[in-house]
Design a protein around this motif. Structure first.
Motif, PDB file in Angstrom:
ATOM      1  N   ILE A 198    -104.423 -38.387 -52.886  1.00  0.00           N
ATOM      2  CA  ILE A 198    -103.110 -37.903 -52.450  1.00  0.00           C
ATOM      3  C   ILE A 198    -103.232 -37.111 -51.146  1.00  0.00           C
ATOM      4  O   ILE A 198    -103.984 -36.133 -51.070  1.00  0.00           O
ATOM      5  CB  ILE A 198    -102.480 -36.986 -53.524  1.00  0.00           C
ATOM      6  N   LEU A 229    -121.261 -39.165 -55.343  1.00  0.00           N
ATOM      7  CA  LEU A 229    -119.899 -39.293 -54.825  1.00  0.00           C
ATOM      8  C   LEU A 229    -119.879 -38.805 -53.393  1.00  0.00           C
ATOM      9  O   LEU A 229    -120.362 -37.714 -53.104  1.00  0.00           O
ATOM     10  CB  LEU A 229    -118.949 -38.426 -55.672  1.00  0.00           C
ATOM     11  N   VAL A 260    -117.225 -38.000 -50.208  1.00  0.00           N
ATOM     12  CA  VAL A 260    -115.852 -37.866 -49.723  1.00  0.00           C
ATOM     13  C   VAL A 260    -115.927 -37.410 -48.277  1.00  0.00           C
ATOM     14  O   VAL A 260    -116.477 -36.338 -47.978  1.00  0.00           O
ATOM     15  CB  VAL A 260    -115.046 -36.856 -50.567  1.00  0.00           C
ATOM     16  N   HIS A 276    -115.859 -38.988 -39.491  1.00  0.00           N
ATOM     17  CA  HIS A 276    -117.139 -38.346 -39.787  1.00  0.00           C
ATOM     18  C   HIS A 276    -118.161 -39.321 -40.366  1.00  0.00           C
ATOM     19  O   HIS A 276    -119.203 -38.900 -40.853  1.00  0.00           O
ATOM     20  CB  HIS A 276    -116.926 -37.189 -40.768  1.00  0.00           C
ATOM     21  N   PHE A 308    -123.368 -31.226 -51.474  1.00  0.00           N
ATOM     22  CA  PHE A 308    -123.691 -31.103 -50.057  1.00  0.00           C
ATOM     23  C   PHE A 308    -122.376 -31.037 -49.289  1.00  0.00           C
ATOM     24  O   PHE A 308    -121.519 -31.894 -49.464  1.00  0.00           O
ATOM     25  CB  PHE A 308    -124.501 -32.317 -49.597  1.00  0.00           C
ATOM     26  N   GLU A 336    -120.464 -30.267 -45.368  1.00  0.00           N
ATOM     27  CA  GLU A 336    -120.611 -30.051 -43.924  1.00  0.00           C
ATOM     28  C   GLU A 336    -119.218 -30.054 -43.313  1.00  0.00           C
ATOM     29  O   GLU A 336    -118.453 -31.004 -43.535  1.00  0.00           O
ATOM     30  CB  GLU A 336    -121.467 -31.166 -43.318  1.00  0.00           C
ATOM     31  N   ASP A 337    -118.866 -29.017 -42.584  1.00  0.00           N
ATOM     32  CA  ASP A 337    -117.537 -28.923 -41.946  1.00  0.00           C
ATOM     33  C   ASP A 337    -116.423 -29.168 -42.945  1.00  0.00           C
ATOM     34  O   ASP A 337    -115.500 -29.953 -42.689  1.00  0.00           O
ATOM     35  CB  ASP A 337    -117.410 -29.952 -40.803  1.00  0.00           C
ATOM     36  N   ALA A 354    -121.295 -35.350 -51.982  1.00  0.00           N
ATOM     37  CA  ALA A 354    -121.383 -35.040 -50.553  1.00  0.00           C
ATOM     38  C   ALA A 354    -119.974 -35.018 -49.999  1.00  0.00           C
ATOM     39  O   ALA A 354    -119.209 -35.960 -50.185  1.00  0.00           O
ATOM     40  CB  ALA A 354    -122.226 -36.092 -49.832  1.00  0.00           C
ATOM     41  N   LEU A 355    -119.650 -33.922 -49.316  1.00  0.00           N
ATOM     42  CA  LEU A 355    -118.297 -33.707 -48.801  1.00  0.00           C
ATOM     43  C   LEU A 355    -118.429 -33.345 -47.328  1.00  0.00           C
ATOM     44  O   LEU A 355    -119.045 -32.333 -46.994  1.00  0.00           O
ATOM     45  CB  LEU A 355    -117.652 -32.575 -49.598  1.00  0.00           C
ATOM     46  N   ILE A 356    -117.868 -34.165 -46.478  1.00  0.00           N
ATOM     47  CA  ILE A 356    -118.076 -33.992 -45.033  1.00  0.00           C
ATOM     48  C   ILE A 356    -116.748 -34.064 -44.285  1.00  0.00           C
ATOM     49  O   ILE A 356    -116.022 -35.051 -44.387  1.00  0.00           O
ATOM     50  CB  ILE A 356    -119.018 -35.091 -44.477  1.00  0.00           C
ATOM     51  N   GLY A 357    -116.438 -32.980 -43.557  1.00  0.00           N
ATOM     52  CA  GLY A 357    -115.380 -33.060 -42.556  1.00  0.00           C
ATOM     53  C   GLY A 357    -113.954 -33.068 -43.068  1.00  0.00           C
ATOM     54  O   GLY A 357    -113.089 -33.617 -42.393  1.00  0.00           O
ATOM     55  N   ILE A 358    -113.682 -32.469 -44.229  1.00  0.00           N
ATOM     56  CA  ILE A 358    -112.288 -32.356 -44.688  1.00  0.00           C
ATOM     57  C   ILE A 358    -112.035 -30.895 -45.071  1.00  0.00           C
ATOM     58  O   ILE A 358    -112.812 -30.316 -45.821  1.00  0.00           O
ATOM     59  CB  ILE A 358    -111.990 -33.271 -45.889  1.00  0.00           C
ATOM     60  N   VAL A 388    -109.814 -29.306 -49.056  1.00  0.00           N
ATOM     61  CA  VAL A 388    -109.863 -30.469 -49.946  1.00  0.00           C
ATOM     62  C   VAL A 388    -109.916 -30.016 -51.398  1.00  0.00           C
ATOM     63  O   VAL A 388    -110.357 -28.898 -51.707  1.00  0.00           O
ATOM     64  CB  VAL A 388    -111.099 -31.341 -49.594  1.00  0.00           C
ATOM     65  N   ILE A 434    -111.372 -31.726 -54.883  1.00  0.00           N
ATOM     66  CA  ILE A 434    -112.046 -32.851 -55.532  1.00  0.00           C
ATOM     67  C   ILE A 434    -112.269 -32.472 -56.986  1.00  0.00           C
ATOM     68  O   ILE A 434    -112.845 -31.423 -57.265  1.00  0.00           O
ATOM     69  CB  ILE A 434    -113.407 -33.154 -54.869  1.00  0.00           C
ATOM     70  N   VAL A 475    -108.828 -36.803 -55.551  1.00  0.00           N
ATOM     71  CA  VAL A 475    -109.138 -36.296 -54.215  1.00  0.00           C
ATOM     72  C   VAL A 475    -107.814 -36.005 -53.529  1.00  0.00           C
ATOM     73  O   VAL A 475    -106.990 -36.912 -53.347  1.00  0.00           O
ATOM     74  CB  VAL A 475    -109.953 -37.312 -53.394  1.00  0.00           C
ATOM     75  N   THR A 476    -107.590 -34.746 -53.191  1.00  0.00           N
ATOM     76  CA  THR A 476    -106.357 -34.378 -52.495  1.00  0.00           C
ATOM     77  C   THR A 476    -106.630 -33.111 -51.687  1.00  0.00           C
ATOM     78  O   THR A 476    -107.794 -32.769 -51.459  1.00  0.00           O
ATOM     79  CB  THR A 476    -105.183 -34.206 -53.496  1.00  0.00           C
ATOM     80  N   THR A 477    -105.569 -32.460 -51.224  1.00  0.00           N
ATOM     81  CA  THR A 477    -105.730 -31.200 -50.499  1.00  0.00           C
ATOM     82  C   THR A 477    -104.915 -30.132 -51.218  1.00  0.00           C
ATOM     83  O   THR A 477    -104.013 -30.449 -51.992  1.00  0.00           O
ATOM     84  CB  THR A 477    -105.240 -31.309 -49.048  1.00  0.00           C
TER      85      THR A 477
END
Lengths: 391, 391
Positions: free
Chosen positions: A350, A364, A366, A371, B331, B333-334, B348-352, B355, B357, B366-368
């Motif tokens: 969403i 996983l 995301v 990026h 993990f 990053e940004d 691994a979560l990059i550049g959001i 967020v 999760i 997955v949302t904000t």
């Protein structure tokens, strides 16, 4: 596709050209983990074993099918011994003699050189073509037409050892991620109206240089595809890497004999590691022995998840592309991007644009397409922290 | 905290006040799935069974522990029969007689009314306090001081049935998500210097009205917390919902007898469904029987994942809060936001930024935080599509 190939396969050509096309043998090096596609692609299930286009075929199977109309049953695959079962599952028709298993990776000169050496022992007049197992190409007919021109350009003639012919990709942007081929003068080759000499291979440029290449023209991307007489390949390999050439020749002479395993096991681990570009392509270009055929097909090396987004048209609402047999139900709202799932989980996404979600049983990811290149850093971090079981 | 409670627990008070505090019995209604916290919170594992603050305690356990210094062992929990095992796992000390299991949900008037009726049968002078199992409150001492004032304000006196006393929350913003309490005149209650009359309860307002409430002052949020003599609760229930009152009384009279199961099984399914606000609180306010104590503690009903982000200070780099015992390695990053994981997967979560999760074995969200309220729409869509096993 098959009828296109049949119609063209030597019809209307003179005998030497028909003989060249008939001597073609395809080699598919199937290696490379594809770190930027983690956690989908990983050591145990590298990129070439995945369907990254939603076509229903893995990249390996699609590569095989694309070459088969040109090579018929003259197809060889070089891969790691760990992937034997998966490769045979994808290519059940491949005989044991055409499956070259590396007990450990020895870089591309050894992999492709061994294929060349084995084929040379069987028939020194073979023209080989080497094409990576993990690129996406379309349409197949345009690719096949380029390979046919490459075969005719590669063929030795009177007083000529032939050429090593690369297929260059017209740059779509000023990429710093690929090496470039600087095109020279046109060559006069019967049946290959688009053949040019290669002036030189140049390494991956910085951005300013890449911009200049694109502005000036006359440069194409080096996609690592080439077609060459096995004899000419081995001549340059012998000149530049005599030790490697000697080792590969010894293995090749034992290949179709009961001594294959013993000889390979003794020699392979001690071979030098070097890329085919340094061992053969660049010195051959310097010697004036390399030609290029421009590839007018669509090509992508699927270097990251942004590429997967580009290659797949969204099949769902909200511009979200869903890949993977695992997908059970993906709910999306105000979102766009790519979801790859290997699990049977329900996924709700969403309010995030250009998202990349890769959902596997033990890992996983995301991120966003912007990026996508930084996935490599995550893999390196996981390696450093000892989480190697998920890599 | 315990010493604070002990020091304050009647010390320096007159006999009637000490008696009121001693008559206190806490009731914890533990219901409500918490749809906006899907897939963490769901039918089988509702919000109150989760640790949403990283404290190590579920919300239910924390609620129990917050009330225990006031009520000692006079604690009752009302929950669905499906949650019996989980609730007993969280509260092993609770005796069977204090666990009220609903065979089916009948809304808050039946749930809280049954607790009142059971307590009334045991001792008509009990002052009950009802506090939802899934709110986050801190510090406990400030909350306990407010409840003590509420008990003293609720206590019947000469010629008085006492009061139904709500604890109002000072609005931190012009929320449209809560009902409001309009405060009336101060009351003169010994030991409860912050007691006020309630002028009225008002429903969830539109934004313009909420803005006005905040600007004008004199309004507090209705968090559904109230303290009241069980006799006064039942008097208003009997006046407004006589059928419900009669049914609950019949169950209550059988509760501490061998007939409990038979009587409950016969009557409960036929009881009317109505919220305690309509059945008791609003008519009691109109009759001038409701008071309010301002709650000066921090309060959050953890309505969505944005709240979870607010409630948890980031423990990792990049401002990512990681919750859940499942977390193996995250993990980042940004990135910033909240990761809740019930699995043993590497994430691994990059550049959001911002967020959310939520990673569970059968569902992934997955949302904000900005879209946190819209999780409900995903749940409704999954319900409509028949994916009820993951809800």
């Amino acid at each position: 596709m098959t009828s296109f190939a049949s119609n063209d396969d030597g019809a209307g050509l003179a005998a030497p050209q028909r003989a060249a096309l008939a001597s073609f043998h395809a080699v598919i090096p199937a290696g490379g983990v594809g770190t930027r596609l983690w956690p989908l692609s990983r050591a145990g299930a590298p990129k070439f074993l995945h369907d990254l286009t939603g076509s229903g075929s893995t990249l390996l199977r699609a590569t095989y099918d694309r070459l088969e109309p040109l090579a018929h049953d003259r197809m060889m695959v070089v891969t790691g011994v760990a992937h034997k079962e998966a490769v045979c599952g994808q290519l059940p028709e491949i005989p044991d003699s055409e499956l070259v298993l590396e007990s450990e990776p020895k870089d591309s000169a050894a992999a492709i050189g061994l294929a060349a050496a084995i084929l040379f022992e069987r028939d020194p007049s073979i023209i080989m073509g080497s094409f990576a197992a993990d690129h996406v190409i379309s349409p197949d007919g345009v690719f096949q037409a380029a390979v046919r021109e490459a075969i005719l350009t590669a063929a030795p003639g009177e007083g000529s050892d032939g050429k090593i012919v690369t297929i260059g990709i017209a740059p779509t942007h000023a990429s710093t991620g690929f090496g470039y081929i600087r095109t020279g003068d046109p060559l006069a080759v019967a049946g290959a109206p688009h053949a040019y000499a290669v002036a030189e291979f140049v390494e991956k440029p910085d951005q300013q240089t890449a911009d200049r290449y694109l502005a000036e023209g006359g440069y194409s991307w080096n996609a690592g595809m080439f077609v060459a007489p096995v004899s000419l390949m081995l001549k340059h390999l012998a000149a530049n890497e005599p030790e490697l050439h000697a080792g590969l020749t010894e293995i090749a002479q034992a290949w179709d004999t009961p001594q294959r395993a013993e000889v390979t096991g003794r020699i392979w681990p001690n071979l030098p590691k070097i890329a085919i570009d340094y061992a053969v392509a660049e010195p051959a270009a310097a010697a004036g022995d390399v030609a290029v055929i421009p590839g007018e097909f669509r090509w992508d090396d699927v270097g990251d998840f942004a590429a997967i987004g580009r290659l797949n048209s969204a099949k769902d609402t909200d511009n979200v592309t869903v890949l993977g047999e695992g997908a059970r139900r993906v709910f999306t709202e105000d979102a766009s991007g790519v979801v790859v799932t290997d699990t049977k989980r329900v996924i709700a996404l969403i309010g995030i644009d250009d998202v990349v979600i890769v959902d596997t049983p033990d890992a996983l990811l995301v991120t966003t397409t912007a990026h996508a290149q930084r996935v490599k850093a995550a893999v390196e971090s996981l390696k450093a922290s000892g989480d190697v079981d998920v890599l």
